[in-house]
Write an enzyme that holds these catalytic residues in place. Structure first.
Site, PDB file in Angstrom:
ATOM      1  N   CYS A   1       0.837  -1.205   0.000  1.00  0.00           N
ATOM      2  CA  CYS A   1       0.000   0.000   0.000  1.00  0.00           C
ATOM      3  C   CYS A   1       0.873   1.256   0.000  1.00  0.00           C
ATOM      4  O   CYS A   1       1.497   1.573   1.016  1.00  0.00           O
ATOM      5  CB  CYS A   1      -0.911  -0.019   1.227  1.00  0.00           C
ATOM      6  SG  CYS A   1      -1.917   1.450   1.426  1.00  0.00           S
TER       7      CYS A   1
ATOM      8  N   CYS B   1      -0.428   4.057   2.296  1.00  0.00           N
ATOM      9  CA  CYS B   1      -0.148   3.810   3.718  1.00  0.00           C
ATOM     10  C   CYS B   1       1.323   4.068   4.048  1.00  0.00           C
ATOM     11  O   CYS B   1       1.640   4.650   5.078  1.00  0.00           O
ATOM     12  CB  CYS B   1      -0.451   2.360   4.081  1.00  0.00           C
ATOM     13  SG  CYS B   1      -2.014   1.742   3.463  1.00  0.00           S
ATOM     14  N   ASP B   2       2.214   3.604   3.202  1.00  0.00           N
ATOM     15  CA  ASP B   2       3.620   3.506   3.599  1.00  0.00           C
ATOM     16  C   ASP B   2       4.581   4.416   2.835  1.00  0.00           C
ATOM     17  O   ASP B   2       5.747   4.535   3.224  1.00  0.00           O
ATOM     18  CB  ASP B   2       4.089   2.043   3.443  1.00  0.00           C
ATOM     19  CG  ASP B   2       3.311   1.114   4.368  1.00  0.00           C
ATOM     20  OD1 ASP B   2       2.877   1.574   5.430  1.00  0.00           O
ATOM     21  OD2 ASP B   2       3.132  -0.060   4.012  1.00  0.00           O
TER      22      ASP B   2
HETATM   23  C1  LIG Z   1       0.986  -4.256   5.700  1.00  0.00           C
HETATM   24  C2  LIG Z   1      -0.220  -3.352   5.581  1.00  0.00           C
HETATM   25  C3  LIG Z   1      -0.127  -2.040   5.978  1.00  0.00           C
HETATM   26  C4  LIG Z   1      -1.247  -1.208   5.896  1.00  0.00           C
HETATM   27  N1  LIG Z   1      -1.128   0.074   6.335  1.00  0.00           N
HETATM   28  C5  LIG Z   1      -2.215   0.873   6.350  1.00  0.00           C
HETATM   29  C6  LIG Z   1      -2.127   2.211   6.854  1.00  0.00           C
HETATM   30  O1  LIG Z   1      -1.071   2.659   7.324  1.00  0.00           O
HETATM   31  N2  LIG Z   1      -3.263   2.966   6.804  1.00  0.00           N
HETATM   32  C7  LIG Z   1      -4.450   2.504   6.293  1.00  0.00           C
HETATM   33  O2  LIG Z   1      -5.430   3.242   6.314  1.00  0.00           O
HETATM   34  N3  LIG Z   1      -4.544   1.258   5.792  1.00  0.00           N
HETATM   35  C8  LIG Z   1      -3.470   0.421   5.803  1.00  0.00           C
HETATM   36  N4  LIG Z   1      -3.563  -0.836   5.295  1.00  0.00           N
HETATM   37  C9  LIG Z   1      -4.851  -1.282   4.722  1.00  0.00           C
HETATM   38  C10 LIG Z   1      -5.854  -1.579   5.848  1.00  0.00           C
HETATM   39  O3  LIG Z   1      -5.248  -2.431   6.804  1.00  0.00           O
HETATM   40  C11 LIG Z   1      -7.093  -2.236   5.257  1.00  0.00           C
HETATM   41  O4  LIG Z   1      -7.682  -1.334   4.347  1.00  0.00           O
HETATM   42  C12 LIG Z   1      -8.133  -2.578   6.322  1.00  0.00           C
HETATM   43  O5  LIG Z   1      -7.591  -3.423   7.316  1.00  0.00           O
HETATM   44  C13 LIG Z   1      -9.346  -3.256   5.708  1.00  0.00           C
HETATM   45  O6  LIG Z   1     -10.247  -3.529   6.745  1.00  0.00           O
HETATM   46  P1  LIG Z   1     -11.382  -4.634   6.631  1.00  0.00           P
HETATM   47  O7  LIG Z   1     -12.027  -4.687   7.971  1.00  0.00           O
HETATM   48  O8  LIG Z   1     -12.219  -4.379   5.446  1.00  0.00           O
HETATM   49  O9  LIG Z   1     -10.635  -6.012   6.314  1.00  0.00           O
HETATM   50  P2  LIG Z   1      -9.341  -6.791   6.963  1.00  0.00           P
HETATM   51  O10 LIG Z   1      -8.550  -5.866   7.771  1.00  0.00           O
HETATM   52  O11 LIG Z   1      -8.775  -7.463   5.796  1.00  0.00           O
HETATM   53  O12 LIG Z   1     -10.069  -7.824   7.925  1.00  0.00           O
HETATM   54  C14 LIG Z   1     -10.741  -8.944   7.425  1.00  0.00           C
HETATM   55  C15 LIG Z   1     -11.169  -9.796   8.620  1.00  0.00           C
HETATM   56  O13 LIG Z   1     -11.993 -10.853   8.158  1.00  0.00           O
HETATM   57  C16 LIG Z   1     -11.634 -12.028   8.847  1.00  0.00           C
HETATM   58  N5  LIG Z   1     -12.094 -13.181   8.067  1.00  0.00           N
HETATM   59  C17 LIG Z   1     -11.773 -13.564   6.811  1.00  0.00           C
HETATM   60  N6  LIG Z   1     -12.436 -14.703   6.490  1.00  0.00           N
HETATM   61  C18 LIG Z   1     -13.209 -15.002   7.571  1.00  0.00           C
HETATM   62  C19 LIG Z   1     -14.130 -16.061   7.864  1.00  0.00           C
HETATM   63  N7  LIG Z   1     -14.387 -17.035   6.983  1.00  0.00           N
HETATM   64  N8  LIG Z   1     -14.734 -16.068   9.076  1.00  0.00           N
HETATM   65  C20 LIG Z   1     -14.481 -15.090   9.985  1.00  0.00           C
HETATM   66  N9  LIG Z   1     -13.645 -14.069   9.750  1.00  0.00           N
HETATM   67  C21 LIG Z   1     -13.008 -14.036   8.568  1.00  0.00           C
HETATM   68  C22 LIG Z   1     -10.130 -11.919   9.031  1.00  0.00           C
HETATM   69  O14 LIG Z   1      -9.661 -12.779  10.085  1.00  0.00           O
HETATM   70  C23 LIG Z   1     -10.025 -10.451   9.401  1.00  0.00           C
HETATM   71  O15 LIG Z   1     -10.247 -10.283  10.779  1.00  0.00           O
HETATM   72  C24 LIG Z   1      -2.473  -1.698   5.367  1.00  0.00           C
HETATM   73  C25 LIG Z   1      -2.558  -3.025   4.946  1.00  0.00           C
HETATM   74  C26 LIG Z   1      -1.456  -3.863   5.049  1.00  0.00           C
HETATM   75  C27 LIG Z   1      -1.564  -5.299   4.624  1.00  0.00           C
END
Ligand SMILES: Cc1cc2nc3c(=O)[nH]c(=O)nc-3n(C[C@H](O)[C@H](O)[C@H](O)COP(=O)(O)OP(=O)(O)OC[C@H]3O[C@@H](n4cnc5c(N)ncnc54)[C@H](O)[C@@H]3O)c2cc1C
Length: 311
Positions: free
Chosen positions: A138, A141-142
């Site tokens: 990302c 983000c970074d």
């Molecule tokens: C290394 C890294 C750095 C980042 N840095 C930043 C930053 O600095 N700033 C920023 O704004 N964004 C950042 N991001 C992006 C940000 O983390 C994501 O946009 C955000 O986490 C998305 O949130 P979400 O809740 O949609 O999904 P996710 O965070 O992807 O969460 C998905 C969840 O679903 C769960 N899940 C999946 N399948 C199942 C299932 N079958 N049953 C139950 N649970 C399940 C997983 O365990 C997880 O808890 C970064 C991403 C990465 C990988």
């Protein structure tokens, strides 16, 4: 398909990332006692993020695991139940909806899907070890952490070029490593990249290993045509080879777009009334903590209205 005696919940939230935990906070404050199924990654992608500097309220930034802990504590304070368990099967054909997990079976009057999307990985040595220590998925983000540095971008599609161009705001140079000699990205982006003095392309090449001592220092490259191998010094490796939405569970039950993301309207409503989706599982564009959290809050507000209208 699910036949054991189920526990009934007003709202089940599948996923514990920013979208899931924000949905839980809003649903809990409306006394719905939501159940969050955390999945294998408690806290979602933030749990593997070294530091988050673009989520408001933390002027010095906040470590990813600390933000996850805060999200969970705040949601639990109002009655959220968090189970470290994964949904393995859902049946959305009738309400209440059925959710099967590794350990239990549930009925849910409303369901909020926040299972996120997973960045595609190169699956090479060093990639996992250096994620958050020079390896990133990302630029928004970074990028800021790479002021004046030399980085590589892996990929040849729109996001590789878009994010690579975005990185030129900060870095000294961006080398785009692409396994072919033609880009998949659109013509306008290609022109912009070719004209940018900070951007250079390395064609027909793959990264085979990421090396460093605590942080990234070097990558091993292999030319797929000649077989030649070389090492390249770099401060960062940005990988943009696509995302996979975690939507296998809902195939054939919810409308998905052509890339497999759950389709929602602006109220986070999916094609099944009472089922909402939020965060990256329904958003291939913004992919941020704040946008995912916002969608999660919106989904919960809609679930609350839905329950009021259908009780
Ligand atoms: C290394 C890294 C750095 C980042 N840095 C930043 C930053 O600095 N700033 C920023 O704004 N964004 C950042 N991001 C992006 C940000 O983390 C994501 O946009 C955000 O986490 C998305 O949130 P979400 O809740 O949609 O999904 P996710 O965070 O992807 O969460 C998905 C969840 O679903 C769960 N899940 C999946 N399948 C199942 C299932 N079958 N049953 C139950 N649970 C399940 C997983 O365990 C997880 O808890 C970064 C991403 C990465 C990988």
């Amino acid at each position: 398909m699910i036949d054991k005696k189920e526990k009934q919940e007003k709202t089940i939230i599948i996923g514990s990332g920013p979208a899931g935990m924000s949905a839980a906070l809003y649903a809990a404050r409306a006394n719905l006692e939501p159940l969050v199924l955390s999945g294998m990654e408690l806290g979602g992608q933030v749990s593997v993020t070294h530091i988050v500097e673009n989520y408001p309220g933390f002027p010095e930034g906040i470590e990813g695991p600390k933000l996850v802990e805060n999200f969970q504590k705040q949601a639990e304070r109002f009655g959220t139940k968090v189970e470290f368990d994964s949904a393995t099967e859902v049946d959305l054909s009738t309400r209440p909806f059925r959710v099967k997990t590794w350990g239990n079976e549930y009925l849910a009057e409303t369901l909020i899907i926040t299972t996120g999307a997973t960045p595609r990985h190169l699956d090479i040595p060093g990639e996992k070890e250096f994620t958050g220590r020079g390896v990133s998925y990302c630029a928004t983000c970074d990028g800021h952490f790479f002021q004046g540095k030399d980085v590589i971008v892996v990929g040849g599609g729109d996001s590789a070029l878009e994010e690579g161009l975005f990185l030129t705001r900060y870095v000294n140079s961006v080398k785009i490593i692409h396994r072919r000699e033609e880009l998949r990205a659109g013509a306008i982006l290609q022109n912009r990249a070719f004209k940018n003095d900070k951007v250079e392309f390395i064609w027909n090449t793959v990264v085979t290993e990421i090396i460093g001592d605590g942080i990234v220092d070097t990558v091993k490259l292999k030319n797929v045509k000649t077989g030649n191998e070389e090492e390249l010094k770099t401060d960062g490796v940005f990988i943009f080879i696509g995302h996979i939405p975690n939507t296998d569970l809902y195939e054939g039950q919810l409308e998905l777009d052509e890339n497999g993301y759950v389709q929602v309207d602006r109220f986070m409503q999916t094609s099944v009334p009472g089922v909402y989706a939020a965060g990256e599982v329904a958003d291939s564009h913004f992919r941020q903590v704040i946008t995912s959290a916002g969608m999660g809050a919106g989904a919960a507000m809609q679930a609350i209205h839905f329950l009021e209208d259908h009780s």
